[in-house]
Structure formats: structure tokens, C-alpha cells
Design a protein around this motif. Structure first.
Motif, PDB file in Angstrom:
ATOM      1  N   GLU A  56       0.814  -1.219   0.000  1.00  0.00           N
ATOM      2  CA  GLU A  56       0.000   0.000   0.000  1.00  0.00           C
ATOM      3  C   GLU A  56       0.845   1.265   0.000  1.00  0.00           C
ATOM      4  OE1 GLU A  56      -3.838   1.822   2.398  1.00  0.00           O
ATOM      5  OE2 GLU A  56      -3.096  -0.165   2.891  1.00  0.00           O
ATOM      6  N   ASP A  57       1.914   1.275   0.803  1.00  0.00           N
ATOM      7  CA  ASP A  57       2.718   2.495   0.940  1.00  0.00           C
ATOM      8  C   ASP A  57       4.110   2.397   0.337  1.00  0.00           C
ATOM      9  OD1 ASP A  57       0.796   4.018   2.354  1.00  0.00           O
ATOM     10  OD2 ASP A  57       1.197   2.812   4.136  1.00  0.00           O
ATOM     11  N   ALA A  58       4.502   1.200  -0.062  1.00  0.00           N
ATOM     12  CA  ALA A  58       5.860   1.032  -0.590  1.00  0.00           C
ATOM     13  C   ALA A  58       5.890  -0.135  -1.580  1.00  0.00           C
ATOM     14  CB  ALA A  58       6.844   0.781   0.551  1.00  0.00           C
ATOM     15  N   VAL A  59       6.966  -0.178  -2.355  1.00  0.00           N
ATOM     16  CA  VAL A  59       7.150  -1.252  -3.340  1.00  0.00           C
ATOM     17  C   VAL A  59       8.425  -2.002  -2.982  1.00  0.00           C
ATOM     18  CG1 VAL A  59       7.514  -1.773  -5.796  1.00  0.00           C
ATOM     19  CG2 VAL A  59       6.040   0.136  -5.127  1.00  0.00           C
ATOM     20  N   GLY A  60       8.333  -3.349  -2.902  1.00  0.00           N
ATOM     21  CA  GLY A  60       9.525  -4.177  -2.685  1.00  0.00           C
ATOM     22  C   GLY A  60      10.173  -4.484  -4.024  1.00  0.00           C
ATOM     23  N   VAL A  61      11.445  -4.092  -4.163  1.00  0.00           N
ATOM     24  CA  VAL A  61      12.142  -4.209  -5.451  1.00  0.00           C
ATOM     25  C   VAL A  61      13.387  -5.093  -5.277  1.00  0.00           C
ATOM     26  CG1 VAL A  61      13.236  -2.928  -7.351  1.00  0.00           C
ATOM     27  CG2 VAL A  61      11.393  -1.865  -6.027  1.00  0.00           C
ATOM     28  N   VAL A  62      13.560  -6.059  -6.205  1.00  0.00           N
ATOM     29  CA  VAL A  62      14.787  -6.869  -6.200  1.00  0.00           C
ATOM     30  C   VAL A  62      15.759  -6.251  -7.190  1.00  0.00           C
ATOM     31  CG1 VAL A  62      13.690  -9.008  -5.462  1.00  0.00           C
ATOM     32  CG2 VAL A  62      13.815  -8.514  -7.884  1.00  0.00           C
ATOM     33  N   LEU A  63      17.005  -6.093  -6.769  1.00  0.00           N
ATOM     34  CA  LEU A  63      18.007  -5.408  -7.593  1.00  0.00           C
ATOM     35  C   LEU A  63      18.697  -6.385  -8.534  1.00  0.00           C
ATOM     36  CD1 LEU A  63      19.540  -3.140  -4.818  1.00  0.00           C
ATOM     37  CD2 LEU A  63      17.859  -2.512  -6.533  1.00  0.00           C
ATOM     38  N   MET A  64      18.919  -5.937  -9.773  1.00  0.00           N
ATOM     39  CA  MET A  64      19.533  -6.779 -10.800  1.00  0.00           C
ATOM     40  C   MET A  64      21.033  -6.522 -10.950  1.00  0.00           C
ATOM     41  SD  MET A  64      17.094  -8.568 -12.040  1.00  0.00           S
ATOM     42  CE  MET A  64      15.368  -8.636 -12.455  1.00  0.00           C
ATOM     43  N   GLY A  65      21.598  -5.746 -10.065  1.00  0.00           N
ATOM     44  CA  GLY A  65      23.036  -5.480 -10.132  1.00  0.00           C
ATOM     45  C   GLY A  65      23.562  -5.163  -8.743  1.00  0.00           C
ATOM     46  N   GLN A  66      24.843  -4.815  -8.662  1.00  0.00           N
ATOM     47  CA  GLN A  66      25.453  -4.484  -7.375  1.00  0.00           C
ATOM     48  C   GLN A  66      24.872  -3.178  -6.838  1.00  0.00           C
ATOM     49  OE1 GLN A  66      27.346  -6.533  -5.707  1.00  0.00           O
ATOM     50  NE2 GLN A  66      27.317  -8.006  -7.390  1.00  0.00           N
TER      51      GLN A  66
END
Length: 526
Positions: free
Chosen positions: A70-80
Motif C-alpha cells: 500500500e505504501d511502498a514497493v519491494g524491489v529486487v536489484l539486478m546489479g550491485q
């Protein structure tokens, strides 16, 4: 990664402050990093972001939106993530993860994002496809009834694979699972089948050896390799098999046949579990998230044989699963068994006893079955599974008895010979016509007078005879063309190969050896 009170307070204040300024209908294109660590970033302010959308963190670092809260987005990083920090701005790209597709991918080694890692320069593909998509529906599919030849006599005769099928290769580590898949790729040479090998969590040195072997065999002319190695980040290991099947779908929709190998989905599930736990998703059985079944079903359902309206091509999937001490009732193995159309089970005991490929006939099954075999193969292999089952049953009883009757001895002797004939060295797939002739000699008991210790030599000489003798070669060609054994052809085969067996016995002085052994035995008894 959870929000604390001060974070929540700052978000609410910012929302109140910006409310009057911004147009409600305008999409928010820029967010801010709230927290970052372990390859996961929590980003606020991206109200309209899509699931799976690529986000630009700057400094050539991209991430994929996986948790839409609702208030934030969980993002997986594709680099360092060394170059980014809390408070940095994040931009939307409006693009869901896509990779290049087309014939330009043939012969290339790429990473999970479709970028070349083989040192051959950029891939000049003008077309891209979205990585995550829905599988073809039931009404778009055709029945699976065309064989995909593996070149392995034990598989093509006992657990046949059809074009569009999903056949699981399952077994403990170091039991020859990858070898079966690589042999199948090698056997597609000249058969108009494109191949994709997806390496998930494998050592780079191991994958380099596979690439080298495929190059030497000329298989890279129709093969694409997708690598997300053991040293790669979890998001890339998670993405790799979807990238592979996306490349395959482009060819399928053009009416071509594709074989894709996922090596292996156990490591894929572990990579997804790592991501899920870092994203604070609730853990379930064995700490896997609740949607881990969907993880593999959405992938494997994309393998299909589609009808002419939708291209008329096919994707055949060979997923690989690693078990612990032969436990096929564990969580991930049972999930994938229930999704696939059968399994080839490799046994450590068979492997260690020298049976290669180490296929356990009792556990292995193809739910497509003889529908994926040509008529000639059905005719030659029809009684093989029964013969092996009888042998296995008799063998378990025979170990408790020293005095066996002649019929039991015959079954045991014949079974040992059949298992020996089913052995096949790595990287040496056999043409289907040759397989059918070998199975013909088994079915018609032509090997009955060949002693067990001569069986390997018999098989080698028979293969050489089929390739060099004009009459035998003509029989193999006829099988290849007509795909069945007619009554007239059956009679010709009986005469030709009965003569071959008789000549083999004479040339190897087997009769004399047998007589000498019997004479020695009698002398010993006296």
C-alpha cells in the motif's frame, strides 16, 4: 525491511504536502528509496508501478518490482547495490522485464537479462518479448503425438518423450541427469529442433565444459545457452528459466519445434525462497512461500504443442530436479512431479553399479506413453518393460535361493543381457532405426545363445554391421522412411539378423568356449 514509525510518519506527511500540488490522474514517475540491503530495496512514491516492471536506480543499476504494497514497493536489484543508498531517487521505466528474441539468439551464450556473455559482440535482434506471460490455453493446444528422439535407447523405448511434453528428470546429485539432457540436445542435430539450455545456480566451469562439448559436436548451430550461475544474484537465477522459455515461445509461434532444458529447478526454487524471505513474504512449508507451486506451474505450462492457428510449433520441456537420498516425496519434487507429464528417475545404486544412463525402470514413467512413439518402435519395444519387471522381481527372490529352475535362470540371464544392451556411453546417441533393430533382436530372442560376457561386443558389432552391410543398411532406411515393421520386413529382418548372430557366435568361437567351460566343469565335479 519493515517500516518503522518515523518512516510511516514521513510518508504520510509527504502525501499530505504533495496532495494539492499534483494532478490526481497523473502517474507518479519517481520514487525514493526508504531502505536497502541484501539486494532488496523498499521504495515509496511509485503509486502506479506494475508487477515485474523495471525500475531505474541510476548508475546502471536496475530493479524489478515484486512486492506491491500500500505504501511502498519491494524491489529486487539486478546489479550491485554499492553505488546506491537510502534517499536516492528511483525512476519508472514503464517496461515490464523483456528480452531480445529471434534467430539471432542461436549459438549465443547469454545471461538472464538477454545480454551476451560469450565475447561475440552485441545481439542484433530488433524484437523483444515480455518475460512473464500467461501460458497457451487448452483450446490453442494440439495433442502430443510426435516423438522427440533422445537417442538414448532406454528412454526412447521405455519412457518416450513427445514434442510439447514436459518430462521431469529427477534423481540424486551425480547420477547423470544433465548427461541425459545434453545427449538429447546432441541428438537433435539435423532434426529441425532448436534447443535452449538454461543453467540455474551451476558452477561457471561446469557450464563452460557443456558449451565446449556442444561446440565440438556442432550442436551450438541450433542451441542457445542461458546462464544464471551460482555466483549470480538470486533475482537473476529466478528470472533465467522465464527468459529461456520466452526465447522458445518466439520460435514456437513461427511453427518451429523447440527443446528447453531447465538445469535445475531445485536451485530455482531456492533462489525464489531467498527473494521471498528477504521481501518479508510469509514462509510456509520448508520456509518456501505459499506460491512456490505457481512459480513452476506458470513456467512449465508454457511448454505446449500449439495448433496451426497459433503457429503450429512446440516447446518440449525437460526440467531437472535434484533429490536428497532418493526422496521424491519432498516438497519441491512432489510439486514438479504433479505439474509434469511423467518423470525419468535416475538411481544412485544403478549409477554406481555401472548402469549408464542410470534410469530406474520401476519409478520412471511417461504419461504420453506410446502415443509419442512411431509404430516400428512400439512393435519392437512392446514387451521390454514386462521383461525387465520380471527380471527385477525374479532377481529379488533369486538372492535367497541357491537352487533355481531352468525357466527362472532363463529370465535372469535374459534380463541381465537386456540391461547390458540398454547401457550407452555419454555423448553417443543412437539413430532410432538402429535402436529399433537392437530391440528387435531382444524381442525375438536372437541374443539367447550369446553369452553375457559377449553382449557388449555383440552390440558394438551389430551397430557397425547396420551401418556397413548394404542389406542391413537398407532395412534401417526402410524403417526410417515407413516408420513400421511390415510382415515382409519382419521376415527379412529375422533372416538378416539371425545370420549375423550365427556368424558372430562362430567368429568369436563362442560354441567352443562354452563346450570347454562345460568340460572343465564336469572334470571339476569328478
Amino acid at each position: 525491511m519493515s517500516l518503522n514509525a518515523s518512516d510511516i510518519s514521513s510518508i504520510i506527511k509527504k502525501q499530505i504536502k504533495d496532495f494539492s500540488k499534483k494532478d490526481i490522474n497523473k502517474k507518479s514517475e519517481q520514487g525514493e528509496i526508504l531502505s536497502i540491503g541484501d539486494g532488496i530495496a523498499l521504495v515509496s512514491g511509485l503509486d502506479e508501478v506494475k508487477l515485474g516492471e523495471l525500475l531505474d536506480f541510476g548508475n546502471d543499476v536496475y530493479g524489478m518490482a515484486l512486492n506491491l504494497e500500500e505504501d511502498a514497493v519491494g524491489v529486487v536489484l539486478m546489479g550491485q547495490s554499492n553505488s546506491i543508498k537510502e534517499g536516492d531517487k528511483v525512476k519508472r521505466t514503464y517496461n515490464v522485464v523483456s528480452i531480445p528474441v529471434g534467430d539471432q539468439m542461436i549459438g549465443r551464450v547469454i545471461n538472464a537479462l538477454g545480454e551476451p556473455i560469450d565475447g561475440k559482440g552485441a545481439i542484433n535482434s530488433k524484437k523483444t518479448r515480455v518475460v512473464f506471460k500467461i501460458a497457451p490455453g487448452v483450446m490453442t493446444r494440439e495433442s502430443v503425438n510426435q516423438p522427440l528422439e533422445t537417442g538414448l535407447i532406454a528412454i526412447d523405448s521405455l519412457v518416450p518423450i513427445g514434442k510439447g511434453q514436459r518430462e521431469l528428470i529427477i534423481g540424486d546429485r551425480q547420477t547423470g541427469k544433465t548427461s541425459i539432457a545434453i545427449d538429447t540436445i546432441l541428438n537433435q542435430k539435423g532434426k529441425n529442433v532448436k534447443c535452449i539450455y538454461v543453467a540455474i545456480g551451476q558452477k561457471n566451469s561446469t557450464v563452460a565444459q557443456i558449451v565446449q562439448k556442444l561446440k565440438l559436436a556442432g550442436a551450438m548451430e541450433y542451441t542457445t545457452i542461458v546462464i544464471a550461475g551460482a555466483s549470480e544474484l538470486s533475482p537473476l537465477q529466478y528470472l533465467a528459466p522465464y527468459s529461456g522459455v520466452t526465447i522458445a515461445e518466439e520460435w514456437m509461434e513461427k511453427g518451429e519445434d523447440v527443446l528447453i532444458v531447465y538445469d535445475d529447478l531445485t536451485k530455482h526454487a531456492i533462489a525464489y525462497r531467498t527473494l521471498s524471505l528477504l521481501l518479508r513474504r510469509p514462509p510456509g512449508r520448508e520456509a518456501y512461500p505459499g506460491d512456490v507451486f505457481y512459480l513452476h506451474s506458470q513456467l512449465l505450462e508454457r511448454a505446449a504443442r500449439v495448433n496451426k492457428k497459433y503457429g503450429g510449433g512446440s516447446i518440449t520441456a525437460l526440467p531437472i530436479i535434484e533429490t536428497q537420498s532418493g526422496d521424491i516425496s519432498a516438497y519441491i519434487p512432489t510439486n514438479v512431479i504433479s505439474i509434469t507429464d511423467g518423470q525419468i528417475f535416475t538411481s544412485e545404486a544403478l549409477f554406481n553399479s555401472g548402469q549408464r544412463p542410470a534410469i530406474d525402470v520401476g519409478f520412471s514413467v511417461s504419461r504420453v506413453g506410446s502415443s509419442a512413439q512411431i509404430k516400428a518402435m512400439k512393435q519392437s519395444a512392446s514387451s521390454l518393460k514386462l521383461e525387465l519387471s520380471q527380471f527385477n522381481e525374479m532377481q529379488s527372490f533369486a538372492q535367497f535361493s541357491s537352487d533355481l529352475d531352468d525357466s527362472t535362470k532363463k529370465i535372469l540371464d535374459h534380463g541381465k543381457k537386456v540391461y547390458s544392451i540398454l547401457k550407452q556411453p555419454q555423448y553417443s546417441p543412437l539413430d532410432q532405426s538402429i535402436q529399433i533393430i537392437i530391440l528387435f533382436t531382444i524381442k525375438n530372442r536372437l541374443i539367447e545363445n550369446v553369452p553375457f560376457n559377449f553382449i557388449d561386443k555383440f552390440k558394438e558389432n551389430l551397430i557397425e554391421f547396420i551401418k556397413k552391410d548394404p542389406n542391413a543398411n537398407e532395412i534401417a532406411t526402410e524403417i526410417r522412411n515407413t516408420k513400421e515393421i511390415t510382415k515382409e520386413l519382419n521376415d527379412r529382418m529375422l533372416i538378416t539378423f539371425k545370420t549375423f548372430v550365427d556368424n558372430f557366435i562362430i567368429s568369436n568361437a563362442i560354441v567352443r568356449n562354452n563346450q570347454n567351460q562345460e568340460a572343465n566343469k564336469e572334470a571339476g565335479d569328478k
